[in-house]
Design an enzyme around this catalytic site. Structure first.
Site, PDB file in Angstrom:
ATOM      1  N   HIS A  72      53.538  52.419  20.158  1.00 24.77           N
ATOM      2  CA  HIS A  72      52.655  52.655  19.011  1.00 24.77           C
ATOM      3  C   HIS A  72      53.131  51.815  17.833  1.00 24.77           C
ATOM      4  O   HIS A  72      54.247  51.989  17.350  1.00 24.77           O
ATOM      5  CB  HIS A  72      52.668  54.131  18.614  1.00 24.77           C
ATOM      6  CG  HIS A  72      51.899  55.004  19.554  1.00 24.77           C
ATOM      7  ND1 HIS A  72      51.617  56.316  19.274  1.00 24.77           N
ATOM      8  CD2 HIS A  72      51.340  54.747  20.765  1.00 24.77           C
ATOM      9  CE1 HIS A  72      50.911  56.831  20.278  1.00 24.77           C
ATOM     10  NE2 HIS A  72      50.746  55.893  21.196  1.00 24.77           N
ATOM     11  N   TYR A 200      48.977  62.814  11.924  1.00 24.22           N
ATOM     12  CA  TYR A 200      49.639  63.894  11.185  1.00 24.22           C
ATOM     13  C   TYR A 200      48.666  64.337  10.094  1.00 24.22           C
ATOM     14  O   TYR A 200      48.290  63.527   9.234  1.00 24.22           O
ATOM     15  CB  TYR A 200      50.923  63.385  10.525  1.00 24.22           C
ATOM     16  CG  TYR A 200      52.053  63.093  11.495  1.00 24.22           C
ATOM     17  CD1 TYR A 200      52.997  64.067  11.796  1.00 24.22           C
ATOM     18  CD2 TYR A 200      52.187  61.840  12.101  1.00 24.22           C
ATOM     19  CE1 TYR A 200      54.047  63.810  12.666  1.00 24.22           C
ATOM     20  CE2 TYR A 200      53.243  61.571  12.975  1.00 24.22           C
ATOM     21  CZ  TYR A 200      54.171  62.562  13.252  1.00 24.22           C
ATOM     22  OH  TYR A 200      55.213  62.308  14.111  1.00 24.22           O
ATOM     23  N   PRO A 292      60.504  69.292  13.295  1.00 22.13           N
ATOM     24  CA  PRO A 292      59.988  68.251  14.196  1.00 22.13           C
ATOM     25  C   PRO A 292      59.043  67.237  13.543  1.00 22.13           C
ATOM     26  O   PRO A 292      58.641  66.275  14.185  1.00 22.13           O
ATOM     27  CB  PRO A 292      59.229  69.059  15.257  1.00 22.13           C
ATOM     28  CG  PRO A 292      58.841  70.318  14.565  1.00 22.13           C
ATOM     29  CD  PRO A 292      59.940  70.608  13.583  1.00 22.13           C
ATOM     30  N   LYS A 296      62.608  63.367  14.846  1.00 15.99           N
ATOM     31  CA  LYS A 296      63.942  62.761  14.775  1.00 15.99           C
ATOM     32  C   LYS A 296      64.989  63.419  15.681  1.00 15.99           C
ATOM     33  O   LYS A 296      66.063  62.853  15.878  1.00 15.99           O
ATOM     34  CB  LYS A 296      64.459  62.813  13.328  1.00 15.99           C
ATOM     35  CG  LYS A 296      63.689  61.944  12.364  1.00 15.99           C
ATOM     36  CD  LYS A 296      63.977  60.486  12.630  1.00 15.99           C
ATOM     37  CE  LYS A 296      63.031  59.550  11.929  1.00 15.99           C
ATOM     38  NZ  LYS A 296      62.527  58.496  12.798  1.00 15.99           N
ATOM     39  N   TYR A 384      60.413  56.315   9.752  1.00 16.64           N
ATOM     40  CA  TYR A 384      59.786  56.809  10.980  1.00 16.64           C
ATOM     41  C   TYR A 384      60.233  55.995  12.198  1.00 16.64           C
ATOM     42  O   TYR A 384      60.528  56.562  13.254  1.00 16.64           O
ATOM     43  CB  TYR A 384      58.255  56.768  10.832  1.00 16.64           C
ATOM     44  CG  TYR A 384      57.538  57.558  11.898  1.00 16.64           C
ATOM     45  CD1 TYR A 384      57.389  58.937  11.794  1.00 16.64           C
ATOM     46  CD2 TYR A 384      57.025  56.930  13.033  1.00 16.64           C
ATOM     47  CE1 TYR A 384      56.749  59.677  12.770  1.00 16.64           C
ATOM     48  CE2 TYR A 384      56.375  57.663  14.023  1.00 16.64           C
ATOM     49  CZ  TYR A 384      56.248  59.031  13.883  1.00 16.64           C
ATOM     50  OH  TYR A 384      55.626  59.760  14.867  1.00 16.64           O
TER      51      TYR A 384
HETATM   52  C1  PHB Z   1      55.214  65.549  20.257  1.00 16.46           C
HETATM   53  O1  PHB Z   1      54.485  64.738  20.859  1.00 16.46           O
HETATM   54  O2  PHB Z   1      55.598  66.590  20.812  1.00 16.46           O
HETATM   55  C2  PHB Z   1      55.601  65.270  18.855  1.00 16.46           C
HETATM   56  C3  PHB Z   1      55.270  64.050  18.293  1.00 16.46           C
HETATM   57  C4  PHB Z   1      55.608  63.774  16.994  1.00 16.46           C
HETATM   58  C5  PHB Z   1      56.293  64.716  16.249  1.00 16.46           C
HETATM   59  C6  PHB Z   1      56.649  65.929  16.813  1.00 16.46           C
HETATM   60  C7  PHB Z   1      56.299  66.214  18.120  1.00 16.46           C
HETATM   61  O3  PHB Z   1      56.597  64.441  14.957  1.00 16.46           O
END
Ligand code: PHB
Ligand code: APR
Length: 402
Positions: A72, A200, A292, A296, A384
Site C-alpha cells: 500500500h 481510518y 492499534p 505499531k 506510519y
Molecule cells: C488490521 O488490519 O487488523 C489493522 C490494520 C490497521 C490498524 C489496525 C489493525 O491500524
C-alpha cells in the site's frame, strides 16, 4: 539443557529474535506456554512497516510475503463521511505491506522447523533464576516433565501478561500507562475489501477502520464502549454503523458478508522502563503496548529484537557488554516515538465519552488541516511507514534526558 540465549515466548518478538540469532550462529531455545496452533491462530493486526519487511527479507522469510502481501503506497482518512488520501510513497519514499500477523507467524514457524531451531511448547509454570548474576536459568514443566535451561542471557518476549517484566524488582521498574475509555469491535468477512487501501474514519459517532487480509478477505472495526458485548452487535447493526461512519462514498462499494472472529479489544498505552535488568532483556509487548490505531505493535516487537540481536551479536563477538548496556535506552527511544504517534492518532480519530463540542471541533479542524497540508501529511506518513532504528551509538541527548 543449556543454551546461549533463552527466549521466553514464541510470539513475533520471540520468533524473529530466534531467527536473527540463528542466522548469526548464536544458539537459542524458545520456550512457549501455548501450542503452535494457538499462537498462530490469534487474529491480530497486519500492517508491516518497510523496516519489518526488510528484516524478514534479510532472514529469507519473505517468499509468501512478496507474493501474497499487498503493498500500500497510501492510506485514506474519512472525516464525518468525506475521505481524502495520504500518498505515503510520494511523501516518504516508503510504503507498508498488508500481510496478517497470522501469516507472519506461519512463515516464522515453518522456517523454524526447516532450519532446526529449538522450540519448546506447552511450557507451564516458567520461572526465572539468577537474572542479576551471570549464570541465569529457567525452569518450566512440559508434558515430558520438569525442565531446567541454563543460559547466558534471557530474552523476555512473553507479551504483556508474561512473567519476565514482573521479574524486574518493583522499585526498579517504572510503568507509564493510559487506558482508553473505549474498545474496538472487529470482524473478519470473506468479501473483497471496500477500498483497495485502508480507510481510518473519524465520525461524530466514533472511529471506524476498513482494513483487509487479502483481495477476498476484509477486516473491519468500529469503536465501541468498553462495557459493550459482542452479542450487542449482530451483523446488521455492525454493517449499518460501519457504513455510516465510513461515509456514503465508501459504503457504496462495501459488500456485506457473514462475519467471523467477531471480538472486542480494549485500547491501552503502556511502557515499562527499563527494558533490561541484569541478564534479562525485554522485547515487544512484554515491555510496551500501543493502541492499534497506528498498527505499531508487531513492528515495534520487530525493531526491539533487531536492536537486541545486534547487542547480543556484539557481545558474543567481542565479549564487550557495551551493546547490552545500551539496549534499553536505544530501544526505548524508538518505543516512545511510536507510543506518541499511536496516542496522537488514537486521540485524533476517536470519540471520547467526556468530549465537548469544542473538543470535536478541534479534531475536525486538525483533520481539515491534515487534508490540505503537505507538511502535516508528511508527519503522519513518516510515522506510519515507520521511523528509522535509533542509532547504535545511542539515543540523542534529548532522548537520554527523558
Ligand atoms: C488490521 O488490519 O487488523 C489493522 C490494520 C490497521 C490498524 C489496525 C489493525 O491500524
Ligand atoms: N511462559 C512462556 N511463554 C509465555 C508466558 C510464559 N509464562 N507468558 C506468555 N507467553 C507467550 C504467549 O503465549 C505468547 O505466545 O509469549 C508470547 C507473547 O507473544 P505476543 O503477546 O504476541 O507478544 P510479542 O511477541 O511481543 O508481539 C507483539 O504481536 O501479538 C501481537 O498485539 C501484539 O502486535 C503485538 C505484537
Amino acid at each position: 539443557m543449556r543454551t546461549q540465549v533463552a527466549i521466553v515466548g514464541a510470539g513475533p518478538a520471540g520468533m524473529v529474535l530466534a531467527h536473527l540469532l540463528n542466522a548469526a550462529g548464536i544458539a537459542c531455545v524458545v520456550v512457549e506456554r501455548r501450542t503452535r496452533d494457538y499462537v498462530e491462530g490469534r487474529v491480530r493486526a497486519g500492517v508491516l512497516e518497510q523496516g519489518t519487511v526488510d528484516v524478514l527479507a534479510r532472514l529469507g522469510l519473505d517468499g509468501r510475503l512478496r507474493s501474497e502481501g499487498l503493498v500500500h503506497t497510501g492510506t485514506n482518512l474519512a472525516v464525518d463521511g468525506e475521505s481524502f488520501r495520504i500518498d505515503m510513497a510520494a511523501l516518504t519514499g516508503a510504503a507498508v505491506t498488508v500481510y496478517g500477523q497470522q501469516e507472519v507467524m506461519r512463515d516464522l514457524f515453518d522456517a523454524a522447523e526447516s532450519r532446526g531451531l529449538t522450540l519448546v511448547y506447552e511450557a507451564e509454570d516458567l520461572r526465572l533464576y539468577d537474572i542479576e548474576g551471570t549464570t541465569p536459568s529457567l525452569t518450566f514443566r512440559t508434558p515430558q516433565g520438569e525442565q531446567h535451561l541454563a543460559c547466558d542471557v534471557i530474552a523476555g518476549c512473553d507479551g504483556f501478561h508474561g512473567v519476565s517484566r514482573r521479574s524486574i524488582p518493583a522499585d526498579v521498574l517504572k510503568t507509564f500507562e493510559r487506558d482508553y475509555p473505549f474498545g474496538w469491535l472487529g470482524i473478519l468477512t470473506d468479501v473483497p475489501p471496500a477500498v483497495h487501501e485502508l480507510v481510518y474514519a473519524s465520525h461524530a459517532n466514533g472511529f471506524a477502520l476498513a482494513s483487509m487480509r487479502s483481495a477476498t478477505r476484509s477486516r473491519y472495526y468500529i469503536q465501541c464502549g468498553i462495557a459493550e458485548r459482542v452479542e450487542d452487535w449482530p451483523d446488521a447493526r455492525f454493517w449499518d454503523e460501519l457504513c455510516l461512519r465510513l461515509g456514503p462514498g465508501i459504503a457504496a462499494g462495501l459488500e456485506r458478508g457473514p462475519s467471523f472472529e467477531k471480538s472486542i479489544a480494549p485500547l491501552r498505552s503502556f511502557v515499562g522502563e527499563p527494558m533490561r535488568w541484569g541478564r534479562l532483556f525485554l522485547a515487544g509487548d512484554a515491555a510496551h503496548i500501543v493502541p492499534p490505531t497506528g498498527a505499531k505493535g508487531l513492528n515495534l516487537a520487530v525493531s526491539d529484537v533487531v536492536m537486541l540481536s545486534e547487542a547480543l551479536i556484539s557481545f558474543y563477538a567481542t565479549g564487550s557488554e557495551a551493546g547490552l548496556d545500551g539496549y534499553s535506552a536505544r530501544a526505548l527511544a524508538r518505543v516512545w516515538k511510536a507510543e506518541r504517534f499511536s496516542w496522537w492518532f488514537t486521540s485524533l480519530m476517536h470519540r471520547f465519552p467526556e468530549a465537548s463540542g469544542f473538543d470535536r471541533r478541534m479534531q475536525v479542524a486538525e483533520l481539515a488541516y491534515l487534508s490540505g497540508s503537505r507538511a502535516a501529511q508528511t508527519v503522519l506518513a513518516e510515522n506510519y511507514v515507520g521511523l528509522p532504528l535509533t542509532s547504535a551509538a545511542g539515543p540523542s541527548s534529548l532522548e537520554l534526558r527523558a
